[in-house]
Design a protein around this motif. Structure first.
Motif, short mmCIF file in Angstrom:
data_model
loop_
_atom_site.label_atom_id
_atom_site.label_comp_id
_atom_site.label_asym_id
_atom_site.label_seq_id
_atom_site.Cartn_x
_atom_site.Cartn_y
_atom_site.Cartn_z
N HIS A 77 9.30 26.63 -6.17
CA HIS A 77 7.83 27.33 -6.18
C HIS A 77 7.99 28.23 -4.74
O HIS A 77 6.90 28.83 -4.59
CB HIS A 77 6.97 26.20 -6.09
N ARG A 78 9.00 28.10 -4.09
CA ARG A 78 8.88 29.00 -2.57
C ARG A 78 10.35 29.53 -2.65
O ARG A 78 10.96 28.51 -2.15
CB ARG A 78 8.28 28.08 -1.54
N VAL A 79 10.62 30.62 -2.67
CA VAL A 79 11.97 31.20 -2.43
C VAL A 79 11.78 32.40 -1.64
O VAL A 79 11.52 33.46 -2.11
CB VAL A 79 12.62 31.47 -3.84
N ILE A 80 12.28 32.20 -0.39
CA ILE A 80 11.98 33.48 0.60
C ILE A 80 13.56 33.97 1.03
O ILE A 80 14.17 33.33 1.70
CB ILE A 80 11.45 32.79 1.98
N ASP A 81 13.63 35.23 0.46
CA ASP A 81 14.96 35.99 0.72
C ASP A 81 15.38 35.71 2.45
O ASP A 81 14.53 35.88 3.35
CB ASP A 81 14.58 37.31 0.68
N THR A 93 3.13 23.86 -7.10
CA THR A 93 2.16 24.28 -6.02
C THR A 93 2.47 24.44 -4.42
O THR A 93 2.08 25.04 -4.05
CB THR A 93 0.81 23.73 -6.20
N GLY A 94 3.56 23.33 -4.50
CA GLY A 94 4.07 23.22 -3.02
C GLY A 94 3.02 22.13 -2.17
O GLY A 94 3.16 21.71 -1.19
N ARG A 95 2.07 21.44 -3.20
CA ARG A 95 1.22 20.58 -2.57
C ARG A 95 1.38 19.16 -2.93
O ARG A 95 1.05 18.20 -2.78
CB ARG A 95 -0.15 20.87 -2.72
#
Length: 186
Positions: A77-81, A93-95
């Motif tokens: 859900h969260r992929v930051i280069d 959702t990350g929650r």
């Protein structure tokens, strides 16, 4: 004397040629299937060597959830280069997290480098539950702030190819998570 020198040179050359093979065999032999997490992602297979000697409570939680099929079909859900890929939230959702109580921090001396696997948490250091992340690059600024519980040993290229975003428009998933020592077919 020349014979001894030739023998030494031949032995040295032979050992340098053989060492990568021997090292790979030694690494394979040293792998504990009870502590090897295998993630079948939509992009490919990733193997994570878990570190129970560094984070026993976190590894225990990952194993428990894996055996319950908790991670199967869960998105990244969260992929930051240049930073990391995060997963482990069943809501995407990350929650979200598991039904189990949070795990207390087990900060250790393992550096957050490429392929390092750490436990995600809120601002509270003792709030890790089910979410985890895999570092794309050096993330040593996280040292002493998050718990390292594993290291990618194979398939980092499949982590690298995950869809980017917070959340990604078309997120990749963990198709199946399993311990190398167990088969879902049992």
């Amino acid at each position: 004397m020349k014979s001894i020198f030739k023998l030494f040179v031949i032995t040295l050359l032979w050992s340098s040629l053989m060492s990568p093979v021997n090292q790979a065999e030694a690494q394979t032999d040293a792998v504990d299937p009870e502590n090897l997490l295998v993630l079948e992602l939509t992009t490919g297979t990733v193997k994570i060597q878990m570190l129970p000697e560094k984070a026993p409570k976190h590894v225990e939680r990952i194993k428990k959830l894996t055996k319950e099929d908790f991670y199967d079909n869960v998105v990244f859900h969260r992929v930051i280069d240049g930073f990391m890929a995060q997963t482990g939230d069943p809501t995407g959702t990350g929650r979200g997290g598991s039904e189990y109580p949070d795990v207390q921090a087990e900060f250790n001396d393992v550096n957050f480098g490429r392929g390092t696997v750490g436990m995600a948490r809120t601002q509270d250091p003792d709030s890790a539950n089910s979410q985890f992340f895999i570092c794309f690059d050096d993330c040593s600024f996280l040292n002493g702030q998050y718990t390292v519980w594993g290291q990618v040993t194979e398939g980092m290229e499949y982590v690298d190819s995950l869809a980017r975003g917070e959340p990604p428009e078309n997120p990749d998933r963990i198709v199946e998570a399993k311990l190398a020592s167990e088969s879902k077919a049992q």
